[in-house]
Design an enzyme around this catalytic site. Sequence first.
Site, PDB file in Angstrom:
ATOM      1  N   ASP A  10      -1.206   4.480   7.469  1.00 52.90           N
ATOM      2  CA  ASP A  10      -1.528   3.221   6.890  1.00 52.90           C
ATOM      3  C   ASP A  10      -3.042   3.412   6.274  1.00 52.90           C
ATOM      4  OD1 ASP A  10      -1.436   0.056   6.942  1.00 52.90           O
ATOM      5  OD2 ASP A  10      -3.303   0.265   7.423  1.00 52.90           O
ATOM      6  N   LYS A  45      -4.430   3.648   2.358  1.00 54.97           N
ATOM      7  CA  LYS A  45      -5.442   2.562   1.703  1.00 54.97           C
ATOM      8  C   LYS A  45      -6.440   3.486   1.216  1.00 54.97           C
ATOM      9  CE  LYS A  45      -4.430  -1.007   5.018  1.00 54.97           C
ATOM     10  NZ  LYS A  45      -4.591  -1.377   6.360  1.00 54.97           N
ATOM     11  N   LYS A  93       0.778  -1.139   0.032  1.00 52.30           N
ATOM     12  CA  LYS A  93      -0.063   0.013  -0.010  1.00 52.30           C
ATOM     13  C   LYS A  93       1.058   1.269  -0.065  1.00 52.30           C
ATOM     14  CE  LYS A  93      -0.108  -1.313   4.723  1.00 52.30           C
ATOM     15  NZ  LYS A  93      -0.657  -2.197   5.597  1.00 52.30           N
ATOM     16  N   ILE A 153     -10.404  -8.834   2.597  1.00 55.28           N
ATOM     17  CA  ILE A 153     -11.725  -8.253   2.053  1.00 55.28           C
ATOM     18  C   ILE A 153     -11.722  -7.998   0.472  1.00 55.28           C
ATOM     19  CG2 ILE A 153     -13.837  -6.644   2.119  1.00 55.28           C
ATOM     20  CD1 ILE A 153     -12.853  -6.008   5.030  1.00 55.28           C
TER      21      ILE A 153
HETATM   22  N1  HSE Z   1      -1.448  -2.059   9.970  1.00 55.46           N
HETATM   23  C1  HSE Z   1      -2.462  -2.725   9.229  1.00 55.46           C
HETATM   24  C2  HSE Z   1      -3.745  -2.546   9.896  1.00 55.46           C
HETATM   25  C3  HSE Z   1      -2.347  -4.004   8.723  1.00 55.46           C
HETATM   26  O1  HSE Z   1      -3.642  -2.538  11.111  1.00 55.46           O
HETATM   27  O2  HSE Z   1      -4.736  -2.854   9.361  1.00 55.46           O
HETATM   28  C4  HSE Z   1      -3.057  -4.404   7.492  1.00 55.46           C
HETATM   29  O3  HSE Z   1      -2.807  -3.663   6.424  1.00 55.46           O
END
Ligand code: HSE
Length: 444
Positions: free
Chosen positions: A202, A206, A106, A137
């Site tokens: 993160d 996404k 990502k 998913i």
């Molecule tokens: N660090 C990410 C999370 C792992 O907690 O969703 C999965 O992408």
Amino acid sequence: MIDHRRLRVALLGAGSVGSQVAHLLLTHAEELAERSGAELELAGIAVRDVDAPRDVDLPRELLTTDAESLIVGSDIVIELMGGIEPARTHILAALNSGADVVTGNKALLATHGAEIFDAADQVGASVSYEAAVAGAIPIIRPLKDSLAGDRIKRIFGIVNGSTNFILDKMDREGLSADEAQRIATELGYLEADPTLDLEGYDAAQKAAILASLAFHTHVSIDDVHREGIESITADMIEGARRAGFVIKLLAVCERLAAGGAEGADTADADGESISVRVYPALISRDHPLASVHGGNNAVFVEAAAAGDLMFYGAGAGGLQTASAVMGDVVSAARRHIAGGVGVGESPRQNLPTAPIGRIMTRYQVTLEVDDEPGVLARIAGILSEGGVSVATVEQTPSTDAEGRAHIVIGTHRAREQALSDTVARLQASDVVERVVSVLRVEGE
Ligand code: HSE
């Protein structure tokens, strides 16, 4: 029927997801051959250290530290190393040699996606990345293929499992942020650099990937407004609970009509823009997202024709995420067998990203004030001058020696800029001792 072709598969990375992918390739070889139409030969697994302990025992003869040589002559390269370099260089080398690429990276796609997709287009190869967003998913393929003929208005959901785990522990067990984070760390839920999760990077990566697909526009992490959960305290969670809310870290990708009204479904793209943002927000306890517990993820998609769709499941985990990788591997193998060019991205809409100030939202503001006559009237005056309409007001009686009270104000929907300017004016006024918290209310 299997055409007895053999496709050479190179795996880069044998962490929690990579080692499960290797295991599935080795132990399900026959089934995978039937489904993809060719034998998938795992030619090797590039790792940093062949002696490092792994979740799954892997044949030592497959392990190598020489990724460059492994890529040469491969039909499918699976990149699960993470990080920007050397992953970017390896993926570009794989594409330039004609291999299809499957990745869960990502961070790389959210920063160098345009370069990688352009490289794939030039050689007619495919880049698949179902594992990059929301673990097991299936959300990438639905956005890219199933909904390609629809018009997506909004994507809204929980895409980071570890922060959901932390907020959920705080909400359900009354833990402090530090205690909940310690448990998440012990269970291995957080990234090696926990700030990626806690500060919302993160989730923002996404969100950039989802928005790129939904709005047919290259969206990079730099276009995403990001706030993490560092400021969320047990008191805020408890306050939310009393008011009938739960706090969740949300990713919101939204199409804005000209002028800024959200969710427009006009066919006229002139003047449209998008907003992509990640922040902790209050969600009603009745909302389906409120019952997304632990490390799970859930993504809502609002499309003009399809209406509302919900995707829910495991957002992380080695084996669960390996399922997403394997789906992409089978697709890549089928493409290789069938021939033709890979299905590329369609980022031709080029919608601009609107500043956060243009979005419409609701605020819930908690103020610490002196419990004296006239205070509430002064606060109401400041809100009114800012063009902010009040929906609810609640005062918690003063219990401290200094006679201070908490006033919780829920606003009606307003432009973010008006709301944040008004909070700044409240902060600066002499009747407000302290702005205790400011949270947006979403999902209504
Ligand atoms: N660090 C990410 C999370 C792992 O907690 O969703 C999965 O992408």
